[in-house]
Design a protein around this motif. Structure first.
Motif, mmCIF file in Angstrom:
data_model
loop_
_atom_site.group_PDB
_atom_site.id
_atom_site.type_symbol
_atom_site.label_atom_id
_atom_site.label_comp_id
_atom_site.label_asym_id
_atom_site.label_seq_id
_atom_site.Cartn_x
_atom_site.Cartn_y
_atom_site.Cartn_z
ATOM 1 N N ILE A 1 0.842 -1.186 0.000
ATOM 2 C CA ILE A 1 0.000 0.000 0.000
ATOM 3 C C ILE A 1 0.885 1.246 0.000
ATOM 4 C CG2 ILE A 1 -1.743 1.287 1.293
ATOM 5 C CD1 ILE A 1 -2.735 -1.407 2.380
ATOM 6 N N PRO A 2 0.746 2.106 -1.002
ATOM 7 C CA PRO A 2 1.570 3.318 -1.044
ATOM 8 C C PRO A 2 1.159 4.308 0.047
ATOM 9 C CG PRO A 2 -0.057 3.350 -2.811
ATOM 10 C CD PRO A 2 -0.146 1.992 -2.173
ATOM 11 N N ALA A 3 2.147 4.869 0.726
ATOM 12 C CA ALA A 3 1.907 5.846 1.785
ATOM 13 C C ALA A 3 2.856 7.022 1.589
ATOM 14 C CB ALA A 3 2.115 5.212 3.153
ATOM 15 N N LYS A 4 2.715 8.032 2.408
ATOM 16 C CA LYS A 4 3.514 9.243 2.281
ATOM 17 C C LYS A 4 5.008 8.957 2.355
ATOM 18 C CE LYS A 4 4.372 13.673 4.594
ATOM 19 N NZ LYS A 4 3.989 14.558 5.734
ATOM 20 N N ASP A 5 5.426 8.064 3.267
ATOM 21 C CA ASP A 5 6.847 7.812 3.498
ATOM 22 C C ASP A 5 7.374 6.555 2.827
ATOM 23 O OD1 ASP A 5 6.995 10.110 5.022
ATOM 24 O OD2 ASP A 5 6.653 9.062 6.918
ATOM 25 N N GLY A 6 6.556 5.913 2.015
ATOM 26 C CA GLY A 6 7.028 4.695 1.366
ATOM 27 C C GLY A 6 5.896 3.733 1.098
ATOM 28 N N GLU A 7 6.227 2.456 1.000
ATOM 29 C CA GLU A 7 5.235 1.431 0.711
ATOM 30 C C GLU A 7 5.081 0.510 1.911
ATOM 31 O OE1 GLU A 7 6.654 -0.371 -2.906
ATOM 32 O OE2 GLU A 7 5.502 1.051 -4.119
ATOM 33 N N ILE A 8 3.829 0.287 2.290
ATOM 34 C CA ILE A 8 3.530 -0.521 3.477
ATOM 35 C C ILE A 8 3.176 -1.941 3.049
ATOM 36 C CG2 ILE A 8 2.171 -0.690 5.581
ATOM 37 C CD1 ILE A 8 1.383 2.247 5.187
ATOM 38 N N ALA A 9 4.038 -2.894 3.368
ATOM 39 C CA ALA A 9 3.718 -4.304 3.133
ATOM 40 C C ALA A 9 2.631 -4.698 4.125
ATOM 41 C CB ALA A 9 4.958 -5.169 3.316
ATOM 42 N N THR A 10 1.535 -5.236 3.600
ATOM 43 C CA THR A 10 0.358 -5.467 4.434
ATOM 44 C C THR A 10 -0.206 -6.858 4.209
ATOM 45 O OG1 THR A 10 -0.190 -3.108 4.313
ATOM 46 C CG2 THR A 10 -1.930 -4.596 5.024
ATOM 47 N N HIS A 11 -0.454 -7.569 5.302
ATOM 48 C CA HIS A 11 -1.162 -8.841 5.243
ATOM 49 C C HIS A 11 -2.655 -8.561 5.352
ATOM 50 C CE1 HIS A 11 2.336 -11.595 5.690
ATOM 51 N NE2 HIS A 11 2.874 -10.533 6.269
ATOM 52 N N ILE A 12 -3.444 -9.234 4.521
ATOM 53 C CA ILE A 12 -4.890 -9.081 4.563
ATOM 54 C C ILE A 12 -5.510 -10.454 4.791
ATOM 55 C CG2 ILE A 12 -6.947 -8.327 3.322
ATOM 56 C CD1 ILE A 12 -5.122 -6.512 1.688
ATOM 57 N N LEU A 13 -6.276 -10.547 5.859
ATOM 58 C CA LEU A 13 -6.943 -11.787 6.216
ATOM 59 C C LEU A 13 -8.443 -11.586 6.023
ATOM 60 C CD1 LEU A 13 -4.658 -13.652 7.158
ATOM 61 C CD2 LEU A 13 -4.266 -11.340 8.036
ATOM 62 N N VAL B 1 -9.401 -8.038 7.743
ATOM 63 C CA VAL B 1 -8.395 -7.564 8.689
ATOM 64 C C VAL B 1 -7.124 -7.163 7.956
ATOM 65 C CG1 VAL B 1 -7.030 -8.140 10.728
ATOM 66 C CG2 VAL B 1 -9.343 -9.072 10.468
ATOM 67 N N LEU B 2 -6.686 -5.941 8.213
ATOM 68 C CA LEU B 2 -5.411 -5.457 7.683
ATOM 69 C C LEU B 2 -4.367 -5.520 8.787
ATOM 70 C CD1 LEU B 2 -7.136 -4.426 5.323
ATOM 71 C CD2 LEU B 2 -5.798 -2.306 5.374
ATOM 72 N N LEU B 3 -3.235 -6.142 8.484
ATOM 73 C CA LEU B 3 -2.089 -6.184 9.389
ATOM 74 C C LEU B 3 -0.915 -5.536 8.655
ATOM 75 C CD1 LEU B 3 -0.578 -7.099 11.961
ATOM 76 C CD2 LEU B 3 -0.225 -9.321 10.835
ATOM 77 N N PRO B 4 -0.754 -4.222 8.789
ATOM 78 C CA PRO B 4 0.322 -3.526 8.079
ATOM 79 C C PRO B 4 1.648 -3.579 8.821
ATOM 80 C CG PRO B 4 -1.018 -1.941 9.266
ATOM 81 C CD PRO B 4 -1.644 -3.296 9.509
ATOM 82 N N ASP B 5 2.720 -3.609 8.076
ATOM 83 C CA ASP B 5 4.049 -3.552 8.667
ATOM 84 C C ASP B 5 4.432 -2.090 8.851
ATOM 85 O OD1 ASP B 5 6.634 -3.714 9.485
ATOM 86 O OD2 ASP B 5 7.361 -4.889 7.787
#
Length: 260
Positions: free
Chosen positions: A23-35, A73-77
């Motif tokens: 997921i693109p964010a202001k400071d970079g890309e967030i690797a995210t697990h989706i359950l 459920v989103l579990l973002p790093d």
């Protein structure tokens, strides 16, 4: 570990789906697990805010347990600013100089940065056809407890329920302290602390409770007797199954009555 295996087996029986996105964010890309639950949905959504031990099998299993109850459920790093890292084994980390290991990772984020990341996560949720409505729930553990409460304050029109389990530094003199956002919170809040947790002493619990009460926030704050910081985590040496199951019951009840 037996506790993690039991959670994974329960999730397997419920046919929980698991995907990974960036997921693109202001400071970079967030690797995210989706359950996701079994079925077409749509389902209410929940964001899980991690602890400082980073993304690992136990956290994914816990997120999947929530999904098994009928939530996307989103579990973002949220440690993505630190860069790449190998999954950590909490027992090994705590057996050594754990501050030297997790300190540099924790330094890359805080409650306000997590709120900025939440903006991106909410935008992503809005693109999913299996998510029901704009209202979501948030839950955080340890470091993530403050992030969950902060999200409730920064996005009051989106967050309907917020839970913190063994969250630390929830009411301090820092500018990033979650209790400062109490007047903005519209969500129902549940805060669970432990009586053996130096990061959430009685005076802090009183300060947070007073802030929530004065702001008119619907909330309940409890101290779990005999529990220690991190009791919900099945890969921690201090994992307390009885206290953890109590926490899960409270979590499910909160989300069920606010998001269904």
């Amino acid at each position: 570990m037996e506790a993690i295996a039991a959670i994974i087996e329960s999730n397997r029986e419920k046919s929980v789906g698991h995907e990974q996105v960036t997921i693109p964010a202001k400071d970079g890309e967030i690797a995210t697990h989706i359950l996701t639950p079994d079925g077409a949905g749509p389902w209410p959504a929940i964001i899980v805010y991690m602890d400082a031990l980073a993304i690992r099998p136990a956290l994914i299993a816990m997120a999947a347990r929530l999904a098994g109850d009928g939530y996307v459920v989103l579990l973002p790093d949220l440690l993505y600013r630190f860069g790449r890292y190998e999954p950590l084994d909490p027992i090994m980390v705590f057996a050594g100089d754990f501050r030297a290991v997790i300190g540099p990772m924790m330094a890359t984020t805080d409650n306000h940065k997590a709120a900025e990341d939440t903006k991106a996560l909410l935008a992503y949720l809005d693109t999913r056809g299996d998510v029901a409505g704009p209202k979501i729930g948030v839950v955080g553990f340890c470091m993530g407890g403050g992030m969950a409460l902060t999200a409730a304050g920064v996005f009051p029109d989106r967050v309907a329920a917020a839970a913190s389990f063994h969250g630390g530094n929830l009411a301090t003199d820092a500018a990033t302290s979650p209790h400062l956002l109490a007047p903005a919170i519209k969500a129902e809040v549940y805060v669970a602390g432990a009586d053996k947790d130096h990061s959430y002493p009685p005076e802090m619990a009183e300060r947070l409770g007073a802030a929530l009460t004065d702001a008119g926030v619907t909330h309940r704050a409890e101290i779990y007797a005999g529990a220690a910081h991190g009791w919900m985590k099945p890969d921690f040496a201090i994992y307390d199954e009885a206290a953890a199951e109590r926490g899960w019951r409270e979590m499910f009840a909160l989300f069920d009555r606010t998001l269904r």
